[in-house]
Design a protein around this motif. Structure first.
Motif, mmCIF file in Angstrom:
data_model
loop_
_atom_site.group_PDB
_atom_site.id
_atom_site.type_symbol
_atom_site.label_atom_id
_atom_site.label_comp_id
_atom_site.label_asym_id
_atom_site.label_seq_id
_atom_site.Cartn_x
_atom_site.Cartn_y
_atom_site.Cartn_z
ATOM 1 N N ALA A 16 12.510 1.412 -33.364
ATOM 2 C CA ALA A 16 12.349 2.098 -32.083
ATOM 3 C C ALA A 16 10.930 2.637 -31.939
ATOM 4 O O ALA A 16 10.327 2.550 -30.862
ATOM 5 N N LEU A 17 10.385 3.185 -33.013
ATOM 6 C CA LEU A 17 9.002 3.682 -32.973
ATOM 7 C C LEU A 17 8.004 2.537 -32.739
ATOM 8 O O LEU A 17 7.009 2.704 -32.030
ATOM 9 N N ALA A 18 8.281 1.380 -33.336
ATOM 10 C CA ALA A 18 7.408 0.223 -33.126
ATOM 11 C C ALA A 18 7.453 -0.226 -31.666
ATOM 12 O O ALA A 18 6.416 -0.575 -31.075
ATOM 13 N N VAL A 19 8.630 -0.208 -31.073
ATOM 14 C CA VAL A 19 8.762 -0.578 -29.657
ATOM 15 C C VAL A 19 8.006 0.424 -28.776
ATOM 16 O O VAL A 19 7.285 0.041 -27.852
ATOM 17 N N ILE A 20 8.158 1.699 -29.086
ATOM 18 C CA ILE A 20 7.459 2.732 -28.301
ATOM 19 C C ILE A 20 5.943 2.565 -28.438
ATOM 20 O O ILE A 20 5.203 2.662 -27.458
ATOM 21 N N ALA A 21 5.470 2.302 -29.655
ATOM 22 C CA ALA A 21 4.038 2.098 -29.869
ATOM 23 C C ALA A 21 3.543 0.884 -29.083
ATOM 24 O O ALA A 21 2.463 0.912 -28.482
ATOM 25 N N GLY A 22 4.311 -0.184 -29.082
ATOM 26 C CA GLY A 22 3.933 -1.375 -28.316
ATOM 27 C C GLY A 22 3.865 -1.088 -26.828
ATOM 28 O O GLY A 22 2.956 -1.554 -26.137
ATOM 29 N N LEU A 27 0.696 0.033 -21.917
ATOM 30 C CA LEU A 27 0.384 0.979 -20.850
ATOM 31 C C LEU A 27 -1.108 1.287 -20.821
ATOM 32 O O LEU A 27 -1.719 1.335 -19.752
ATOM 33 N N GLU A 28 -1.697 1.457 -21.992
ATOM 34 C CA GLU A 28 -3.132 1.724 -22.072
ATOM 35 C C GLU A 28 -3.940 0.534 -21.553
ATOM 36 O O GLU A 28 -4.923 0.699 -20.818
ATOM 37 N N GLN A 29 -3.528 -0.667 -21.914
ATOM 38 C CA GLN A 29 -4.219 -1.864 -21.424
ATOM 39 C C GLN A 29 -4.098 -1.981 -19.908
ATOM 40 O O GLN A 29 -5.064 -2.345 -19.227
ATOM 41 N N ALA A 30 -2.930 -1.675 -19.381
ATOM 42 C CA ALA A 30 -2.736 -1.730 -17.930
ATOM 43 C C ALA A 30 -3.618 -0.700 -17.240
ATOM 44 O O ALA A 30 -4.197 -0.986 -16.179
ATOM 45 N N ASN A 31 -3.742 0.480 -17.828
ATOM 46 C CA ASN A 31 -4.612 1.509 -17.246
ATOM 47 C C ASN A 31 -6.074 1.079 -17.271
ATOM 48 O O ASN A 31 -6.817 1.331 -16.318
ATOM 49 N N GLU A 32 -6.489 0.431 -18.345
ATOM 50 C CA GLU A 32 -7.867 -0.072 -18.434
ATOM 51 C C GLU A 32 -8.130 -1.134 -17.368
ATOM 52 O O GLU A 32 -9.180 -1.143 -16.719
#
Length: 89
Positions: A16-22, A27-32
């Motif tokens: 679950a943590l790996a999914v959240i990190a992904g 999200l960061e890439q989309a913001n960039e």
């Protein structure tokens, strides 16, 4: 048995943590990408605004030249009557 359940629980928490990190990375890439697109739009808008101002200046100069040419052509109209008075067919 309890050790196996704890291991499975730990693995599911890590997954679950790996999914959240992904998702956070996406999200960061989309913001960039959105920021880059916004910067590009701002640049295009500035260019269009500059071109519009330049077009206004050119139109104003053309209208000024047109008005000058019109005044110049109308200034010769006063001499036309003299040429027709001396005309002999």
């Amino acid at each position: 048995m309890l050790k196996a359940i704890n291991t499975k629980l730990l693995i599911s928490i890590l997954a679950a943590l790996a999914v959240i990190a992904g998702l956070l990375v996406r999200l960061e890439q989309a913001n960039e990408r959105a920021a880059a697109a916004e910067a590009k739009v701002a640049q295009v808008l500035q260019e269009e605004q500059r071109q519009a101002e330049e077009q206004k200046k050119q139109e104003a100069e053309f209208r000024r030249q047109l008005a000058e040419a019109q005044k110049k052509s109308h200034s010769f109209a006063g001499n036309e009557s003299k040429t027709w008075q001396t005309y002999v067919p």
